[in-house]
Design a protein around this motif. Structure first.
Motif, PDB file in Angstrom:
ATOM      1  N   PHE B  14       0.866  -1.178   0.000  1.00 11.50           N
ATOM      2  CA  PHE B  14       0.000   0.000   0.000  1.00 11.50           C
ATOM      3  C   PHE B  14       0.901   1.225   0.000  1.00 11.50           C
ATOM      4  O   PHE B  14       1.750   1.363   0.884  1.00 11.50           O
ATOM      5  CB  PHE B  14      -0.880   0.019   1.257  1.00 11.50           C
ATOM      6  CG  PHE B  14      -1.934  -1.050   1.264  1.00 11.50           C
ATOM      7  CD1 PHE B  14      -3.124  -0.878   0.579  1.00 11.50           C
ATOM      8  CD2 PHE B  14      -1.733  -2.229   1.963  1.00 11.50           C
ATOM      9  CE1 PHE B  14      -4.105  -1.864   0.590  1.00 11.50           C
ATOM     10  CE2 PHE B  14      -2.709  -3.216   1.982  1.00 11.50           C
ATOM     11  CZ  PHE B  14      -3.895  -3.033   1.290  1.00 11.50           C
ATOM     12  N   CYS B  45      -3.494   8.227   1.363  1.00  7.82           N
ATOM     13  CA  CYS B  45      -2.590   8.437   2.488  1.00  7.82           C
ATOM     14  C   CYS B  45      -2.428   7.090   3.159  1.00  7.82           C
ATOM     15  O   CYS B  45      -3.329   6.254   3.106  1.00  7.82           O
ATOM     16  CB  CYS B  45      -3.221   9.439   3.462  1.00  7.82           C
ATOM     17  SG  CYS B  45      -2.266   9.700   4.967  1.00  7.82           S
ATOM     18  N   CYS B  47      -2.767   6.485   6.049  1.00  4.69           N
ATOM     19  CA  CYS B  47      -3.796   6.344   7.073  1.00  4.69           C
ATOM     20  C   CYS B  47      -5.110   5.834   6.487  1.00  4.69           C
ATOM     21  O   CYS B  47      -6.043   5.550   7.221  1.00  4.69           O
ATOM     22  CB  CYS B  47      -4.023   7.656   7.825  1.00  4.69           C
ATOM     23  SG  CYS B  47      -4.902   8.883   6.877  1.00  4.69           S
ATOM     24  N   ARG B  48      -5.173   5.709   5.184  1.00  3.67           N
ATOM     25  CA  ARG B  48      -6.362   5.118   4.553  1.00  3.67           C
ATOM     26  C   ARG B  48      -6.322   3.594   4.674  1.00  3.67           C
ATOM     27  O   ARG B  48      -7.327   2.920   4.450  1.00  3.67           O
ATOM     28  CB  ARG B  48      -6.439   5.525   3.067  1.00  3.67           C
ATOM     29  CG  ARG B  48      -7.620   4.938   2.288  1.00  3.67           C
ATOM     30  CD  ARG B  48      -8.932   5.497   2.805  1.00  3.67           C
ATOM     31  NE  ARG B  48     -10.113   4.831   2.264  1.00  3.67           N
ATOM     32  CZ  ARG B  48     -10.721   3.790   2.847  1.00  3.67           C
ATOM     33  NH1 ARG B  48     -10.232   3.278   3.953  1.00  3.67           N
ATOM     34  NH2 ARG B  48     -11.809   3.266   2.333  1.00  3.67           N
ATOM     35  N   VAL B  49      -5.168   3.041   5.020  1.00  2.26           N
ATOM     36  CA  VAL B  49      -5.035   1.587   5.078  1.00  2.26           C
ATOM     37  C   VAL B  49      -5.671   1.075   6.361  1.00  2.26           C
ATOM     38  O   VAL B  49      -5.145   1.251   7.457  1.00  2.26           O
ATOM     39  CB  VAL B  49      -3.553   1.165   5.004  1.00  2.26           C
ATOM     40  CG1 VAL B  49      -3.443  -0.352   5.056  1.00  2.26           C
ATOM     41  CG2 VAL B  49      -2.931   1.689   3.730  1.00  2.26           C
ATOM     42  N   ASN B  50      -6.801   0.463   6.196  1.00  6.72           N
ATOM     43  CA  ASN B  50      -7.498  -0.136   7.321  1.00  6.72           C
ATOM     44  C   ASN B  50      -6.798  -1.450   7.653  1.00  6.72           C
ATOM     45  O   ASN B  50      -6.518  -2.238   6.752  1.00  6.72           O
ATOM     46  CB  ASN B  50      -8.947  -0.401   6.898  1.00  6.72           C
ATOM     47  CG  ASN B  50      -9.849  -0.600   8.073  1.00  6.72           C
ATOM     48  OD1 ASN B  50      -9.452  -1.223   9.058  1.00  6.72           O
ATOM     49  ND2 ASN B  50     -11.060  -0.083   7.977  1.00  6.72           N
ATOM     50  N   MET B  52      -7.949  -3.929   8.490  1.00  2.30           N
ATOM     51  CA  MET B  52      -8.805  -4.931   7.875  1.00  2.30           C
ATOM     52  C   MET B  52      -8.293  -5.331   6.489  1.00  2.30           C
ATOM     53  O   MET B  52      -8.357  -6.496   6.108  1.00  2.30           O
ATOM     54  CB  MET B  52     -10.196  -4.315   7.755  1.00  2.30           C
ATOM     55  CG  MET B  52     -11.319  -5.275   7.606  1.00  2.30           C
ATOM     56  SD  MET B  52     -12.856  -4.363   7.824  1.00  2.30           S
ATOM     57  CE  MET B  52     -12.821  -3.233   6.450  1.00  2.30           C
ATOM     58  N   PHE B  53      -7.780  -4.339   5.736  1.00  7.45           N
ATOM     59  CA  PHE B  53      -7.269  -4.637   4.397  1.00  7.45           C
ATOM     60  C   PHE B  53      -6.087  -5.595   4.493  1.00  7.45           C
ATOM     61  O   PHE B  53      -5.896  -6.467   3.644  1.00  7.45           O
ATOM     62  CB  PHE B  53      -6.795  -3.376   3.666  1.00  7.45           C
ATOM     63  CG  PHE B  53      -7.842  -2.306   3.495  1.00  7.45           C
ATOM     64  CD1 PHE B  53      -9.199  -2.613   3.475  1.00  7.45           C
ATOM     65  CD2 PHE B  53      -7.459  -0.978   3.326  1.00  7.45           C
ATOM     66  CE1 PHE B  53     -10.152  -1.624   3.315  1.00  7.45           C
ATOM     67  CE2 PHE B  53      -8.405   0.012   3.162  1.00  7.45           C
ATOM     68  CZ  PHE B  53      -9.755  -0.302   3.154  1.00  7.45           C
ATOM     69  N   SER B  79      -1.032  14.781   9.440  1.00 16.92           N
ATOM     70  CA  SER B  79      -0.866  13.858  10.558  1.00 16.92           C
ATOM     71  C   SER B  79      -1.221  12.416  10.228  1.00 16.92           C
ATOM     72  O   SER B  79      -1.188  11.566  11.106  1.00 16.92           O
ATOM     73  CB  SER B  79      -1.721  14.341  11.729  1.00 16.92           C
ATOM     74  OG  SER B  79      -3.058  14.509  11.277  1.00 16.92           O
ATOM     75  N   PHE B  83      -1.207   8.393  12.519  1.00 14.55           N
ATOM     76  CA  PHE B  83      -2.286   7.435  12.791  1.00 14.55           C
ATOM     77  C   PHE B  83      -1.863   6.052  12.323  1.00 14.55           C
ATOM     78  O   PHE B  83      -2.073   5.058  13.010  1.00 14.55           O
ATOM     79  CB  PHE B  83      -3.571   7.855  12.082  1.00 14.55           C
ATOM     80  CG  PHE B  83      -4.155   9.140  12.589  1.00 14.55           C
ATOM     81  CD1 PHE B  83      -4.394   9.324  13.947  1.00 14.55           C
ATOM     82  CD2 PHE B  83      -4.472  10.177  11.723  1.00 14.55           C
ATOM     83  CE1 PHE B  83      -4.931  10.506  14.421  1.00 14.55           C
ATOM     84  CE2 PHE B  83      -5.004  11.358  12.193  1.00 14.55           C
ATOM     85  CZ  PHE B  83      -5.230  11.521  13.544  1.00 14.55           C
ATOM     86  N   ARG B  87      -1.706   2.617  14.427  1.00  6.67           N
ATOM     87  CA  ARG B  87      -2.573   1.488  14.064  1.00  6.67           C
ATOM     88  C   ARG B  87      -1.753   0.244  13.763  1.00  6.67           C
ATOM     89  O   ARG B  87      -2.124  -0.860  14.163  1.00  6.67           O
ATOM     90  CB  ARG B  87      -3.400   1.856  12.829  1.00  6.67           C
ATOM     91  CG  ARG B  87      -4.529   2.785  13.156  1.00  6.67           C
ATOM     92  CD  ARG B  87      -5.145   3.374  11.901  1.00  6.67           C
ATOM     93  NE  ARG B  87      -6.064   4.445  12.245  1.00  6.67           N
ATOM     94  CZ  ARG B  87      -6.441   5.391  11.408  1.00  6.67           C
ATOM     95  NH1 ARG B  87      -5.971   5.419  10.183  1.00  6.67           N
ATOM     96  NH2 ARG B  87      -7.285   6.328  11.791  1.00  6.67           N
TER      97      ARG B  87
END
Lengths: 663, 146
Positions: B14, B45, B47-50, B52-53, B79, B83, B87
């Motif tokens: 990612f 970004c 930080c879009r990587v959940n 869950m993915f 920022s 995150f 995470r």
């Protein structure tokens, strides 16, 4: 039922040489929903785009996948093409099979296999793409220029000329920057001050330009077209509006032992000072670290002699907040500190100077009134050694890996000026290479060698040793003659590498722009978008983007101005529609998203919902302001109930991509 | 453990749009080779990587997942990468709990100017995942290639 078109680009041989494009088109043709799969020599060409447009119309496509170069390159091209054929531009996906496949892999079989997977991933994603419409956001018709050197001044003048208001923020008490410190300019040898100071005056007199000198950018919020910037006006302890710049206070100030930054610390100034005669604004500034009144409360001479009553020892830093549509960064450069270069004895011997110090030593407004004298004993130097690439093109930790670009030329200038003014002085230049790519540059360098008999020696200086008789022993190697040399010099001049200003890094963080490993700002595209940063609305001017000489800086400054003017001319700009949205039915009102949003785009509203028993209930749910949301997606992950999603990069789309890669 | 010489891991990367994806493009422009095992998914970004993915990738048969973002302090969205960092740290402890080697997930900072770093990172990560062998623990056997 989806009707997807796949278009595979050869990119000449860029892709076709390592990826079997026919096989890719063939394989992707069998993917679910794909109704047409074609390959073409140059998809981005007029006829390539025509191919896509015709297919959209004829096949009634609901999604398009282009297997080509990076989306950073041509995504917009194909989105526009799709839009002109009546397809929503956000139903186009790019599979990057050039930068991320054909250019990095050599084996045709594996590269083709990877290209098929990348194509398949894009097809899987485009299945779930939804049509998106951009919103319009208004543009504030005012620009901010950060840095008041020649780059900032030129940019501000050009923007003001086009009829827009511009603010210059300069951290020093005066604008002018490094160019104000330079004596003469190459390759014309005209006087730097004579060409710079009229521009400084022009900037100060232009009614559209506001100069915030002795100020810094404290905070930046917002986005393209609508930045909110907080500017810190540092206390100068002199009322700018009252000070007439008469200079009486600087004469009468009893504290005269302050190293003069403008003259590179080669002489002293008073605690209340005006940096140089042509300073703009011509306003005195008190240095609180040295002012006796500020330190011990005993003095107050300046306040007594100031007939305008401008002195204010109690002045505080003030903050102003202003809206801007565009920001131009022009923070410039500094020579590196030479503390780590013990071999050149820079810290031990006052007669070993940097090139910028030599500029001041030779300048009529400098410490010696323009006569070149050794700083140690004020005697006339007869042998001067110039050392090139001090800290430039350096592999180790001490220096910089890049070429500082300007040193070869300014050294030729210095050598020439010295030989011209003092023909009895021998000048040696030790160099690795002489780099003179510029208009009239090589002619200039050859003049230094042929006409002025400057001794250019290919080789590096190993050690500089100050001797007890005041002379300096320079030990060097002559690579062409293959011998070691000892030169008995009077002065040594080091061409120190240049580095970006120290304020650039925190500024980049505030502006959310990218920097390279050397802290130079990164341009949006190294060739095609050299004055824009990757962050929309932020433009780059001058040496903050990379080492540059004055003509290049001015050219880039005007280019940055042109880009900023292009933005300011618009009444509104289209926003990125790939923004977050919340499913109100799923939102449980927990505020997690609100807390992580860096833009404050999420607010909570009370909404009435119909319950299964036909009663109504008011619940607190998240609401995203699409004009403020920049689409980072932080909230989508923070949301515990899965109510938040990001258009264009939705959970289901990314999952589909993951699945396609792992299939 | 027996290392299968012919094992070609599936690696999902990612990359954030502003730094790492541009870094990947730069390594392409500079013709810096890295293994074909790495397939990149562009996200706005990091930080879009959940998380869950990431788990989904392991479930579907990925052998390694690498997340690349801007260097701390350089995030295009101010920022986001902070995150991500938190995470992923939490995810590591969960992966430990599930018994998935934490080396199969990696978080790296790659700027737009670090094409060479991108290629070197991918090279190294592929080698590391190869040494770990195929991901068996979370893989949904129904998804396995026949």
């Amino acid at each position: 039922m989806q009707r997807i078109g796949v278009f595979v680009c050869h990119c000449g041989t860029n892709i076709a040489a390592t990826v079997d494009v026919k096989a890719v088109a063939e394989a992707l043709g069998h993917e679910p929903g794909v109704v047409i799969s074609q390959e073409y020599q140059y998809m981005c060409s007029e006829s390539g785009q025509e191919l896509v447009k015709n297919a959209i119309k004829e096949q009634k496509l609901t999604g398009v996948v282009i297997c080509s170069c990076s989306p950073r390159m041509h995504e917009n091209t194909f989105r526009k093409a799709a839009a002109s054929a009546g397809l929503n531009p956000y139903l186009v996906e790019i599979a990057n099979i050039r930068e991320q496949c054909s250019w990095i892999h050599k084996d045709i079989a594996t590269a083709t296999e990877k290209a098929i997977i990348l194509g398949r991933t894009a097809v899987a994603k485009v299945h779930l793409n939804t049509p998106l419409t951009s919103m319009e956001s208004p543009v504030v018709k005012r620009a901010l220029v950060i840095g008041g050197g020649i780059a900032g001044i030129q940019t501000a003048l050009d923007i003001a000329e086009a009829g827009f208001d511009v603010d210059i923020v300069e951290k020093n008490p005066t604008i002018g920057g490094k160019m104000a410190q330079i004596d003469k300019t190459f390759p014309t040898l005209d006087c730097a001050a004579c060409i710079l100071t009229p521009k400084m005056v022009e900037a100060s007199q232009n009614e559209r330009i506001t100069i915030h000198s002795f100020s810094e950018v404290a905070d930046v919020k917002g986005f393209v077209g609508n930045f909110t910037v907080k500017i810190k006006k540092k206390a100068r302890f002199v009322d700018e509006t009252k000070c007439t710049g008469c200079g009486l206070c600087t004469e009468k100030c009893p504290m005269k032992k302050v190293p003069n930054e403008f003259n590179m610390g080669l002489d002293n100034r008073s605690a209340i000072y005006i940096p140089f005669a042509q300073a703009v604004p011509k306003v005195a500034t008190i240095d609180p670290n040295y002012c006796m009144m500020m330190k011990s409360g005993k003095c107050g001479v300046c306040s007594k002699v100031c007939s305008a009553g401008a002195i204010d020892y109690k002045q505080q830093d003030t903050f102003i907040e202003q809206q801007y549509g565009a920001i131009v960064v022009a923070t410039g450069f500094n020579p590196i500190k030479l503390d780590k270069y013990d071999e050149f004895a820079y810290n031990q011997c006052p007669d070993v100077v940097t090139s910028l110090e030599l500029e001041r030593l030779m300048n009529a407004a400098g410490p010696n009134g323009g006569t070149l004298l050794r700083p140690s004993d004020k005697s006339h130097p007869h042998t001067i050694v110039f050392v090139q690439c001090v800290g430039s093109r350096c592999d180790d930790e001490k220096g910089k890996p890049y070429c500082s670009k300007i040193c070869c030329m300014y050294t030729a200038k210095h050598a020439m000026l010295i030989r011209e003014k003092y023909p009895d002085t021998e000048v040696y230049v030790f160099y690795i290479d002489v780099r003179t790519p510029g208009k009239n540059f090589d002619e200039f360098y050859r003049r230094a060698v042929e006409q002025y008999n400057v001794h250019y020696i290919k080789g590096m200086v190993g050690k500089v040793t100050p001797k007890s008789d005041g002379k300096i022993d320079v030990q060097a190697s002559d690579l062409l003659a293959g011998e070691q040399l000892h030169i008995n010099a009077d002065m040594v001049v080091l061409a120190a590498a240049i580095e970006p200003d120290k304020t650039a890094r925190p500024l980049a963080t505030m502006l959310t722009t990218q920097m390279d490993t050397n802290d130079f700002f990164t341009e949006a595209h190294p060739k095609l978008r050299p004055v824009e940063s990757a962050t929309a609305g932020i433009f780059l001017s001058g040496a903050c983007q990379g080492p540059k000489d004055i003509p290049e800086t001015v050219a880039q400054a005007s280019a940055a101005a042109a880009k900023a003017i292009g933005l300011l001319c618009k009444n509104s700009i289209t926003c990125n529609p790939c923004v977050a949205h919340s499913d109100e039915l799923m939102c449980n009102g927990c505020s997690s998203c609100e807390k992580v949003c860096p833009y404050g785009a999420i607010t909570y509203v009370d909404k009435e919902f119909r319950m299964p028993d036909r009663s109504t209930k008011v619940r607190r749910v998240a609401s995203v302001n699409p004009a403020v949301c920049q689409g980072c997606g932080a909230c989508t992950v923070a949301c515990p109930s899965g109510a938040m999603d990001l258009s264009g990069f939705s959970n289901s789309q990314i999952m589909a991509e993951v699945d396609a890669i792992c299939k | 453990m027996q290392v299968n010489e012919n094992f070609e891991p599936v690696i999902v990367a990612f990359c954030c749009n502003w730094c790492s994806y541009a870094g990947a493009d730069l390594s392409g422009t500079n013709r810096l080779n890295y293994p074909t095992n790495v397939k990149i998914i562009r996200v706005p970004c990091s930080c879009r990587v959940n998380p869950m993915f990431i788990l989904r990738a392991f479930q579907k048969g990925a052998d390694g997942v690498i997340i690349c973002g801007c260097h701390p302090g350089d995030c295009h969205y101010t920022s986001g990468n902070y995150f991500t960092r938190r995470r992923i740290t939490l995810l590591y402890s969960m992966l430990d709990f599930l018994g998935i080697e934490r080396d199969r997930t990696r978080l790296e900072w790659v700027s737009a100017a670090e094409g060479a770093k991108f290629a070197a990172t991918m090279q190294q990560f592929t080698e590391d995942v190869k040494a770990l062998g195929p991901n068996r623990r979370l893989e949904d056997l129904r998804c396995r290639k026949q």
